[in-house]
Enzyme design. Structure first.
Site, PDB file in Angstrom:
ATOM      1  N   SER A  28       0.824  -1.217   0.000  1.00  0.00           N
ATOM      2  CA  SER A  28       0.000   0.000   0.000  1.00  0.00           C
ATOM      3  C   SER A  28       0.856   1.263   0.000  1.00  0.00           C
ATOM      4  O   SER A  28       2.067   1.233   0.242  1.00  0.00           O
ATOM      5  CB  SER A  28      -0.926  -0.002   1.211  1.00  0.00           C
ATOM      6  OG  SER A  28      -1.685  -1.184   1.230  1.00  0.00           O
TER       7      SER A  28
HETATM    8  N1  SAM Z   1       0.150  -4.149   4.048  1.00  0.00           N
HETATM    9  C1  SAM Z   1       0.735  -5.009   3.044  1.00  0.00           C
HETATM   10  C2  SAM Z   1       2.168  -4.634   2.810  1.00  0.00           C
HETATM   11  O1  SAM Z   1       2.709  -3.834   3.590  1.00  0.00           O
HETATM   12  O2  SAM Z   1       2.765  -5.157   1.856  1.00  0.00           O
HETATM   13  C3  SAM Z   1      -0.043  -4.987   1.747  1.00  0.00           C
HETATM   14  C4  SAM Z   1      -1.369  -5.645   1.851  1.00  0.00           C
HETATM   15  S1  SAM Z   1      -2.146  -5.875   0.302  1.00  0.00           S
HETATM   16  C5  SAM Z   1      -2.833  -4.299  -0.032  1.00  0.00           C
HETATM   17  C6  SAM Z   1      -3.536  -6.849   0.798  1.00  0.00           C
HETATM   18  C7  SAM Z   1      -3.210  -8.278   1.120  1.00  0.00           C
HETATM   19  O3  SAM Z   1      -4.366  -8.900   1.678  1.00  0.00           O
HETATM   20  C8  SAM Z   1      -2.839  -9.132  -0.090  1.00  0.00           C
HETATM   21  O4  SAM Z   1      -1.569  -9.684   0.092  1.00  0.00           O
HETATM   22  C9  SAM Z   1      -3.922 -10.202  -0.140  1.00  0.00           C
HETATM   23  O5  SAM Z   1      -3.472 -11.459  -0.592  1.00  0.00           O
HETATM   24  C10 SAM Z   1      -4.340 -10.252   1.319  1.00  0.00           C
HETATM   25  N2  SAM Z   1      -5.650 -10.848   1.581  1.00  0.00           N
HETATM   26  C11 SAM Z   1      -6.813 -10.719   0.890  1.00  0.00           C
HETATM   27  N3  SAM Z   1      -7.789 -11.429   1.473  1.00  0.00           N
HETATM   28  C12 SAM Z   1      -7.235 -12.029   2.575  1.00  0.00           C
HETATM   29  C13 SAM Z   1      -7.735 -12.897   3.609  1.00  0.00           C
HETATM   30  N4  SAM Z   1      -8.998 -13.306   3.651  1.00  0.00           N
HETATM   31  N5  SAM Z   1      -6.877 -13.296   4.569  1.00  0.00           N
HETATM   32  C14 SAM Z   1      -5.586 -12.895   4.567  1.00  0.00           C
HETATM   33  N6  SAM Z   1      -5.057 -12.082   3.615  1.00  0.00           N
HETATM   34  C15 SAM Z   1      -5.882 -11.655   2.648  1.00  0.00           C
END
Ligand code: SAM
Length: 223
Positions: free
Chosen positions: A66
């Protein structure tokens, strides 16, 4: 104890911290965490030159790290003291996980994509923090074993607030989750007061979908 941050990209990292401060983030502990965390080590090698722009970047598996100022907003809203036990949903690259590790006592983080968990594990180890536990799985059901949490951060967008996450909040605890459809969501903060859950809309945001039992289903993502 975290490892000393290598001097590489130090100037760029300082400028990012200034940009975050210019966007109204004043929590000194949060700004220090950004100074201590080498974002270039959490993005693919070919994108390192862009690591200190205030922008999201691809991290593989169709996911993104993000925008730093959004991470900063999340962290400031939680008003952390250093004593908290925190749950993060959506580990991604592990960058926000490490920011959190510098700011709280214990971080539990869940990611649903195996390749990202593996890479995040390496990134977190390289950052030298030791107060992080990772889980491969569906974060929409939370992580009951270690509940309750003083704060829960959801880094992906959900059509509604996942009930298990509300249940796993400690008294006075805060849950941050983007709620809405495919194109835009509202960052919502839920604060637990006994059996009540106070809800505040914070700002418009744009996140990848939260896929899971209490989020979007795989076949309806982003409707
Ligand atoms: N904050 C992270 C970073 O610093 O790199 C980036 C997060 S990214 C915007 C969102 C993440 O949420 C993705 O890696 C995605 O695979 C994960 N995600 C989506 N649904 C999820 C779930 N039900 N449980 C765990 N992770 C999930």
């Amino acid at each position: 104890m975290a490892r000393t941050v290598e001097p590489e990209f130090q100037g760029a990292r300082r400028r990012l911290v200034e940009a975050i401060r210019d966007k109204g983030i004043n929590d000194l502990a949060v700004l220090r965490a950004f100074e201590m965390t080498p974002r270039h080590a959490f993005v693919p090698t070919g994108l390192r030159h862009k690591a200190y722009e205030d922008a999201p970047l691809p991290i593989g598996s169709g996911q993104t790290i993000s925008q730093p100022s959004i991470h900063a907003k999340y962290l400031e809203l939680l008003r952390l003291t250093g004593r908290e036990k925190v749950l993060e949903i959506g580990t991604g690259s592990g960058y926000q996980t490490v920011l959190l590790a510098h700011l709280v006592a214990q971080v539990f983080s869940i990611e649903r994509i195996p390749a990202l968990v593996q890479q995040a594990k390496l990134n977190i180890q390289a950052a030298g923090v030791t107060n992080v536990s990772l889980l491969l799985g569906d974060g929409t059901v939370g992580w009951r074993e270690y509940a309750p949490y003083d704060a829960i951060l959801v880094s992906a967008a959900s059509p509604s607030v996942p009930e298990p996450l509300k249940e796993q909040l400690a008294e006075g605890g805060r849950l941050l989750v983007p709620i809405g459809g495919k194109d835009e969501q509202e960052l919502v903060m839920i604060t637990r007061k006994g059996t009540e859950f106070l809800r505040e809309n914070i700002l418009a945001v744009r996140f990848v979908p939260l896929l899971g039992t209490h989020g979007w289903r795989e076949n309806e993502k982003g409707k």
